[in-house]
Scaffold this active site. Structure first.
Site, PDB file in Angstrom:
ATOM      1  N   LEU A 202      40.510  38.330  63.634  1.00 43.09           N
ATOM      2  CA  LEU A 202      39.245  37.887  63.028  1.00 43.09           C
ATOM      3  C   LEU A 202      38.523  36.797  63.808  1.00 43.09           C
ATOM      4  O   LEU A 202      37.825  35.961  63.237  1.00 43.09           O
ATOM      5  CB  LEU A 202      39.474  37.460  61.568  1.00 43.09           C
ATOM      6  CG  LEU A 202      39.781  38.643  60.638  1.00 43.09           C
ATOM      7  CD1 LEU A 202      41.129  38.525  59.998  1.00 43.09           C
ATOM      8  CD2 LEU A 202      38.704  38.799  59.572  1.00 43.09           C
TER       9      LEU A 202
ATOM     10  N   ARG B 287      41.296  38.802  44.125  1.00 41.10           N
ATOM     11  CA  ARG B 287      41.068  37.359  43.954  1.00 41.10           C
ATOM     12  C   ARG B 287      40.433  36.789  45.216  1.00 41.10           C
ATOM     13  O   ARG B 287      40.796  37.179  46.326  1.00 41.10           O
ATOM     14  CB  ARG B 287      42.409  36.632  43.755  1.00 41.10           C
ATOM     15  CG  ARG B 287      43.061  36.893  42.423  1.00 41.10           C
ATOM     16  CD  ARG B 287      44.393  36.163  42.314  1.00 41.10           C
ATOM     17  NE  ARG B 287      45.422  36.755  43.167  1.00 41.10           N
ATOM     18  CZ  ARG B 287      46.676  36.310  43.244  1.00 41.10           C
ATOM     19  NH1 ARG B 287      47.045  35.243  42.563  1.00 41.10           N
ATOM     20  NH2 ARG B 287      47.553  36.912  44.010  1.00 41.10           N
TER      21      ARG B 287
ATOM     22  N   LYS C  17      47.677  42.375  59.456  1.00 41.74           N
ATOM     23  CA  LYS C  17      48.825  43.164  59.921  1.00 41.74           C
ATOM     24  C   LYS C  17      48.516  44.653  59.942  1.00 41.74           C
ATOM     25  O   LYS C  17      48.970  45.373  60.824  1.00 41.74           O
ATOM     26  CB  LYS C  17      50.040  42.909  59.009  1.00 41.74           C
ATOM     27  CG  LYS C  17      50.562  41.492  59.089  1.00 41.74           C
ATOM     28  CD  LYS C  17      51.773  41.291  58.177  1.00 41.74           C
ATOM     29  CE  LYS C  17      51.443  41.336  56.709  1.00 41.74           C
ATOM     30  NZ  LYS C  17      50.616  40.206  56.223  1.00 41.74           N
TER      31      LYS C  17
ATOM     32  N   GLY D 239      50.250  35.468  54.695  1.00 38.82           N
ATOM     33  CA  GLY D 239      49.893  36.855  54.407  1.00 38.82           C
ATOM     34  C   GLY D 239      48.426  37.107  54.699  1.00 38.82           C
ATOM     35  O   GLY D 239      47.675  36.185  55.048  1.00 38.82           O
ATOM     36  N   ASP D 240      48.022  38.377  54.643  1.00 38.19           N
ATOM     37  CA  ASP D 240      46.625  38.770  54.876  1.00 38.19           C
ATOM     38  C   ASP D 240      46.117  38.358  56.252  1.00 38.19           C
ATOM     39  O   ASP D 240      44.946  38.010  56.419  1.00 38.19           O
ATOM     40  CB  ASP D 240      45.704  38.183  53.786  1.00 38.19           C
ATOM     41  CG  ASP D 240      46.151  38.594  52.402  1.00 38.19           C
ATOM     42  OD1 ASP D 240      46.601  39.747  52.266  1.00 38.19           O
ATOM     43  OD2 ASP D 240      46.064  37.775  51.482  1.00 38.19           O
TER      44      ASP D 240
ATOM     45  N   ALA E 109      51.922  43.898  48.789  1.00 38.52           N
ATOM     46  CA  ALA E 109      51.248  43.942  50.090  1.00 38.52           C
ATOM     47  C   ALA E 109      49.955  44.747  49.965  1.00 38.52           C
ATOM     48  O   ALA E 109      49.837  45.622  49.115  1.00 38.52           O
ATOM     49  CB  ALA E 109      52.160  44.601  51.122  1.00 38.52           C
ATOM     50  N   GLY E 110      48.993  44.432  50.819  1.00 39.94           N
ATOM     51  CA  GLY E 110      47.748  45.200  50.854  1.00 39.94           C
ATOM     52  C   GLY E 110      47.295  45.282  52.288  1.00 39.94           C
ATOM     53  O   GLY E 110      46.805  44.309  52.836  1.00 39.94           O
ATOM     54  N   HIS E 111      47.514  46.418  52.928  1.00 33.31           N
ATOM     55  CA  HIS E 111      47.220  46.539  54.355  1.00 33.31           C
ATOM     56  C   HIS E 111      46.008  47.438  54.572  1.00 33.31           C
ATOM     57  O   HIS E 111      46.058  48.634  54.307  1.00 33.31           O
ATOM     58  CB  HIS E 111      48.456  47.047  55.102  1.00 33.31           C
ATOM     59  CG  HIS E 111      49.607  46.082  55.001  1.00 33.31           C
ATOM     60  ND1 HIS E 111      50.866  46.364  55.410  1.00 33.31           N
ATOM     61  CD2 HIS E 111      49.653  44.808  54.529  1.00 33.31           C
ATOM     62  CE1 HIS E 111      51.646  45.311  55.200  1.00 33.31           C
ATOM     63  NE2 HIS E 111      50.933  44.358  54.650  1.00 33.31           N
TER      64      HIS E 111
ATOM     65  N   THR F 144      43.142  42.334  48.618  1.00 30.12           N
ATOM     66  CA  THR F 144      43.158  43.797  48.646  1.00 30.12           C
ATOM     67  C   THR F 144      43.836  44.327  47.390  1.00 30.12           C
ATOM     68  O   THR F 144      43.484  45.384  46.879  1.00 30.12           O
ATOM     69  CB  THR F 144      43.987  44.319  49.852  1.00 30.12           C
ATOM     70  OG1 THR F 144      44.144  43.284  50.801  1.00 30.12           O
ATOM     71  CG2 THR F 144      43.360  45.503  50.493  1.00 30.12           C
TER      72      THR F 144
ATOM     73  N   THR G 246      44.596  42.278  44.392  1.00 32.57           N
ATOM     74  CA  THR G 246      44.148  41.690  43.121  1.00 32.57           C
ATOM     75  C   THR G 246      42.671  41.327  43.101  1.00 32.57           C
ATOM     76  O   THR G 246      42.168  40.910  42.064  1.00 32.57           O
ATOM     77  CB  THR G 246      44.960  40.411  42.826  1.00 32.57           C
ATOM     78  OG1 THR G 246      44.796  39.516  43.930  1.00 32.57           O
ATOM     79  CG2 THR G 246      46.430  40.701  42.644  1.00 32.57           C
TER      80      THR G 246
ATOM     81  N   GLY H 183      36.743  42.404  65.639  1.00 33.54           N
ATOM     82  CA  GLY H 183      36.029  43.152  64.608  1.00 33.54           C
ATOM     83  C   GLY H 183      37.003  44.065  63.888  1.00 33.54           C
ATOM     84  O   GLY H 183      38.132  44.264  64.349  1.00 33.54           O
TER      85      GLY H 183
ATOM     86  N   GLN I  27      53.583  40.543  53.832  1.00 34.44           N
ATOM     87  CA  GLN I  27      53.467  39.109  53.562  1.00 34.44           C
ATOM     88  C   GLN I  27      53.480  38.303  54.876  1.00 34.44           C
ATOM     89  O   GLN I  27      53.317  38.872  55.937  1.00 34.44           O
ATOM     90  CB  GLN I  27      54.563  38.627  52.598  1.00 34.44           C
ATOM     91  CG  GLN I  27      54.379  39.090  51.153  1.00 34.44           C
ATOM     92  CD  GLN I  27      54.977  40.453  50.869  1.00 34.44           C
ATOM     93  OE1 GLN I  27      56.100  40.743  51.219  1.00 34.44           O
ATOM     94  NE2 GLN I  27      54.222  41.317  50.220  1.00 34.44           N
TER      95      GLN I  27
HETATM   96  P1  IMO Z   1      50.246  41.166  52.685  1.00 32.57           P
HETATM   97  O1  IMO Z   1      51.342  42.097  53.130  1.00 32.57           O
HETATM   98  C1  IMO Z   1      48.983  37.558  50.622  1.00 32.57           C
HETATM   99  C2  IMO Z   1      51.562  35.971  47.442  1.00 32.57           C
HETATM  100  C3  IMO Z   1      50.925  35.981  46.065  1.00 32.57           C
HETATM  101  C4  IMO Z   1      51.576  34.759  45.449  1.00 32.57           C
HETATM  102  C5  IMO Z   1      52.997  34.841  46.004  1.00 32.57           C
HETATM  103  C6  IMO Z   1      53.994  35.488  45.065  1.00 32.57           C
HETATM  104  O2  IMO Z   1      48.994  41.841  52.247  1.00 32.57           O
HETATM  105  O3  IMO Z   1      50.031  40.077  53.672  1.00 32.57           O
HETATM  106  P2  IMO Z   1      54.420  38.025  44.389  1.00 32.57           P
HETATM  107  O4  IMO Z   1      53.535  38.996  43.652  1.00 32.57           O
HETATM  108  O5  IMO Z   1      54.853  38.490  45.727  1.00 32.57           O
HETATM  109  O6  IMO Z   1      55.567  37.544  43.544  1.00 32.57           O
HETATM  110  O7  IMO Z   1      53.469  36.730  44.602  1.00 32.57           O
HETATM  111  O8  IMO Z   1      52.911  35.583  47.208  1.00 32.57           O
HETATM  112  N1  IMO Z   1      51.573  37.276  48.153  1.00 32.57           N
HETATM  113  C7  IMO Z   1      50.708  37.611  49.127  1.00 32.57           C
HETATM  114  N2  IMO Z   1      49.647  36.952  49.630  1.00 32.57           N
HETATM  115  N3  IMO Z   1      49.317  38.748  51.153  1.00 32.57           N
HETATM  116  C8  IMO Z   1      50.406  39.413  50.705  1.00 32.57           C
HETATM  117  O9  IMO Z   1      50.864  40.527  51.300  1.00 32.57           O
HETATM  118  C9  IMO Z   1      51.129  38.872  49.616  1.00 32.57           C
HETATM  119  N4  IMO Z   1      52.199  39.268  48.890  1.00 32.57           N
HETATM  120  C10 IMO Z   1      52.462  38.274  48.035  1.00 32.57           C
HETATM  121  O10 IMO Z   1      49.530  35.850  46.141  1.00 32.57           O
HETATM  122  O11 IMO Z   1      50.991  33.586  45.948  1.00 32.57           O
HETATM  123 MG    MG Z   2      47.528  40.914  50.973  1.00 36.74          MG
END
Ligand code: IMO
Ligand code: MG
Length: 426
Positions: A329, A301, A16, A12-13, A39-41, A297, A299, A413, A222
């Site tokens: 990146l 963290r 996307k 994830g991250d 998700a955090g886009h 994005t 939480t 960038g 994700q």
């Molecule tokens: P995007 O779309 C990064 C991770 C959480 C945790 C695990 C389970 O932005 O790429 P959940 O709340 O889904 O039950 O958490 O999955 N996780 C992500 N990590 N980007 C995301 O989405 C994520 N969606 C869930 O950090 O480890």
């Molecule tokens: Mg994310």
């Protein structure tokens, strides 16, 4: 290609949001098929940065129809909040459709997510705390509510009391607050009022759109390694982010997805717990974390950092079939002196060529690294592949050779313009 899927290739991250936004201007529809507001886009629009969680990334393009399809879990309060936030910024003329089959994420799912994590103690998953797992559990155990239930009030009431007969026992067992039907009906009322007109059978709608030759972009959420089945279980999310799951999650035939583009970040990150073979710690990790703004994005963290992991990419390439990818990146690695690339795994003294299927094995992987010199400097002005420094091109070509991927887009960038396109695929 009439349809294209966006596939996160790591944990994830990967970036996307930027690529979805880039393709959204060529699309008629942008469709989310799984996950929820975990998700955090991040998207830059007219000089401002937005973090979309539930809304598809086509909302900035007035001509796009944005669809939240069957496989998504929707917290209606979070969706309304996101819509209000955009509206306050003057973005309100977007088209939105919601699947009547999508799950409703309720307040008790969030409470149970927290209670479960707490009960797990050191073994916690490190979820985003948004109730995603408990909501998918209810879908599978058939006590979940769906958006379509909002359309018939008597049925909604019936489903809620059935759900509460079970959920309240679970909540009580954890010492958490229990709920009444009336209280939850009141919580759902704003959603019923404001969202009902968007709720339709999106499977049928999407079938027609594809038949008419509309261009459909399936926005992934994700990453592949967070797949409930094929990721590092149990340190995963509760849906499948694999592009091969899209037909099921959108109610479409296999042929609906014509092509997929992987989104690969030049290093790896992971939030939450679980094994991470190429993880780096200490000062170097902090340097990359700061240069890449690697803080959640959703939480906030700090994300764990690791070197690009070739065996991991080969595994995802094998299970998804994805070959074309964006490399994200790249500019960030200009801030380190030496770049390392995880080229292989050794397990119990033997070289292995895949991602093992169990946590004890993944935890004991010893990565093999290749060192490459960095280009050390700013590359965000580069507009073509040839303009990139030789060290950057050597690095990209090495990764292509070892991973089997072709980098058709290279992001140098955060800005929309800081994108090198080597092949037109949509
Ligand atoms: P995007 O779309 C990064 C991770 C959480 C945790 C695990 C389970 O932005 O790429 P959940 O709340 O889904 O039950 O958490 O999955 N996780 C992500 N990590 N980007 C995301 O989405 C994520 N969606 C869930 O950090 O480890
Ligand atoms: Mg994310």
């Amino acid at each position: 290609m009439p349809s294209l899927a966006i596939q996160g290739m790591q944990w994830g991250d990967e970036g996307k949001g930027k690529i979805t936004d880039y393709f959204a201007s060529h699309a008629d529809l942008v469709v989310r098929t799984q996950g929820g507001n975990n998700a955090g886009h991040s998207i830059e629009h007219q000089g401002k940065r937005y973090a979309l969680r539930l809304l598809p990334s086509g909302v900035f393009q007035p001509h796009v129809v944005n669809v939240i399809a069957d496989g998504v879990v929707v917290n209606p309060a979070a969706l309304l909040e996101e819509m209000d936030l955009l509206e306050s910024e003057g973005i309100s003329s977007f088209h939105l459709l919601l699947s009547s089959r999508a799950s409703i994420l309720m307040p008790y799912h969030i409470a149970l997510d927290a209670a479960r994590e707490q009960a797990l103690g050191n073994a916690k998953i490190g979820t985003t705390g948004r109730g995603i797992g408990p909501c998918y559990e209810d879908r599978a155990s058939r006590v979940g509510l769906r958006l379509g239930d909002l359309l018939v009030e008597s049925y909604l009431k019936e489903r809620l009391s059935e759900a509460l007969a079970i959920k309240n026992r679970e909540l009580a067992a954890f010492g958490a607050k229990t709920y009444t039907v009336e209280e939850l009906l009141a919580w759902l009322e704003p959603a019923r009022k404001r969202l009902s007109s968007y709720i339709i059978d999106t499977s049928e709608y999407l079938s027609h759109a594809l038949e008419e030759g509309k261009k459909v972009l399936f926005e992934g959420a994700q990453g592949a390694m967070l797949c409930l089945t094929h990721g590092t279980y149990p340190y995963v999310t509760s849906s499948s982010p694999l592009c091969t799951a899209i037909p099921l999650n959108a109610g479409l035939p296999l042929t609906a997805v014509n092509h997929a583009i992987g989104i690969t970040k030049v290093y790896c990150t992971r939030v939450g717990a679980g094994p991470f073979p190429s993880e780096i710690e200490g000062e170097l990790a902090q340097k990359i974390r700061d240069a890449g703004h690697e803080y959640g994005t959703v939480t906030k963290r700090p994300r764990r950092i690791g070197w690009l992991d070739i065996p991991e990419l080969r595994y995802v390439h094998r299970i998804t079939g994805v070959k074309d990818s964006a490399l994200m990146l790249l500019d960030v690695l200009g801030s380190v002196d030496e770049i390392r690339l995880c080229t292989g795994y050794t397990l119990h003294g033997k070289a292995i060529d895949t991602m093992p299927s169990t946590i004890p094995e993944v935890s004991e992987i010893v990565p093999t690294y290749l060192s490459m010199p960095s280009w050390k400097g700013d590359i965000s002005h580069c507009k073509t592949y040839e303009e990139l420094p030789l060290e950057a091109r050597n690095y990209i070509e090495k990764v292509e050779e070892l991973s089997g991927l072709s980098f058709v887009i290279i992001s140098v960038g955060a800005d929309r313009d800081a994108t090198i396109v080597r092949k037109d695929i949509f």
